[in-house]
Design a protein around this motif. Structure first.
Motif, PDB file in Angstrom:
ATOM      1  N   THR A 150       0.845  -1.191   0.000  1.00  0.00           N
ATOM      2  CA  THR A 150       0.000   0.000   0.000  1.00  0.00           C
ATOM      3  C   THR A 150       0.878   1.238   0.000  1.00  0.00           C
ATOM      4  O   THR A 150       2.010   1.225   0.492  1.00  0.00           O
ATOM      5  CB  THR A 150      -0.941   0.039   1.228  1.00  0.00           C
ATOM      6  OG1 THR A 150      -0.157   0.015   2.422  1.00  0.00           O
ATOM      7  CG2 THR A 150      -1.925  -1.114   1.218  1.00  0.00           C
ATOM      8  N   THR A 159       0.674   5.490   0.890  1.00  0.00           N
ATOM      9  CA  THR A 159      -0.085   6.510   1.609  1.00  0.00           C
ATOM     10  C   THR A 159       0.686   7.820   1.558  1.00  0.00           C
ATOM     11  O   THR A 159       1.916   7.829   1.700  1.00  0.00           O
ATOM     12  CB  THR A 159      -0.291   6.086   3.079  1.00  0.00           C
ATOM     13  OG1 THR A 159      -1.000   4.841   3.100  1.00  0.00           O
ATOM     14  CG2 THR A 159      -1.082   7.119   3.852  1.00  0.00           C
ATOM     15  N   ASP A 205      -4.351   6.769   0.216  1.00  0.00           N
ATOM     16  CA  ASP A 205      -4.590   6.312   1.581  1.00  0.00           C
ATOM     17  C   ASP A 205      -4.674   4.794   1.561  1.00  0.00           C
ATOM     18  O   ASP A 205      -5.711   4.217   1.246  1.00  0.00           O
ATOM     19  CB  ASP A 205      -5.883   6.928   2.128  1.00  0.00           C
ATOM     20  CG  ASP A 205      -6.138   6.574   3.581  1.00  0.00           C
ATOM     21  OD1 ASP A 205      -5.202   6.072   4.266  1.00  0.00           O
ATOM     22  OD2 ASP A 205      -7.272   6.787   4.034  1.00  0.00           O
ATOM     23  N   ASN A 206      -3.545   4.167   1.836  1.00  0.00           N
ATOM     24  CA  ASN A 206      -3.439   2.712   1.734  1.00  0.00           C
ATOM     25  C   ASN A 206      -3.871   2.227   0.350  1.00  0.00           C
ATOM     26  O   ASN A 206      -4.570   1.225   0.215  1.00  0.00           O
ATOM     27  CB  ASN A 206      -4.247   2.022   2.845  1.00  0.00           C
ATOM     28  CG  ASN A 206      -3.620   2.254   4.204  1.00  0.00           C
ATOM     29  OD1 ASN A 206      -2.415   2.101   4.368  1.00  0.00           O
ATOM     30  ND2 ASN A 206      -4.422   2.653   5.171  1.00  0.00           N
TER      31      ASN A 206
END
Length: 138
Positions: A21, A23, A30-31
């Motif tokens: 992920t 971020t 976001d992730n």
């Protein structure tokens, strides 16, 4: 002007079967998922090369807008498509395809200012690869 921007990556598992992920502090990512499939095949998520393309297109368009403003032009639109070419483990080329709608500018001046923007854009300076610019006026 000085500033720092932050991003984080987390990877779990092996290179091919794992996933990760991304971020950013802004929250735009976001992730956000990325994996072998999203990078080298098809899959839902992003990959480093498309993020570089988006960053380069955005940086170049903003840089060009500033330079056009210095020359007393205000663009209606600057559409930039970035194509990032990956070959044998490296990025070998980026093509920026610019379509501009800029009132009262002739094509030679537009080309000159666009080339300068390509050369001084911070992302262009960061990349150690061939950067090709294709431009046209509406």
């Amino acid at each position: 002007m000085n500033f720092t921007r932050n991003a984080k990556a987390q990877w779990k598992g092996s290179g091919k079967e794992g996933k990760g992920t991304l971020t950013t502090d802004s929250g735009v990512l976001d992730n956000t998922q990325y994996s072998f499939n999203t990078r080298f095949e098809d899959g839902k998520g992003t990959n480093p090369e498309e993020l570089i393309g988006a960053a380069h297109a955005g940086c170049f368009a903003m840089q060009l807008s500033f330079l056009l403003g210095e020359a007393d032009y205000t663009p209606n639109t600057l559409d930039v498509a970035a194509k990032v070419f990956f070959k044998d483990g490296e990025i070998v080329k980026v093509t920026l395809d610019l379509k501009g709608d800029v009132p009262n500018i002739d094509s030679s001046e537009f080309e000159e200012i666009s080339t300068k923007a390509k050369n001084i854009c911070p992302i262009s300076k960061l990349l150690d690869t061939e950067i090709e610019l294709k431009s046209s006026l509406a």
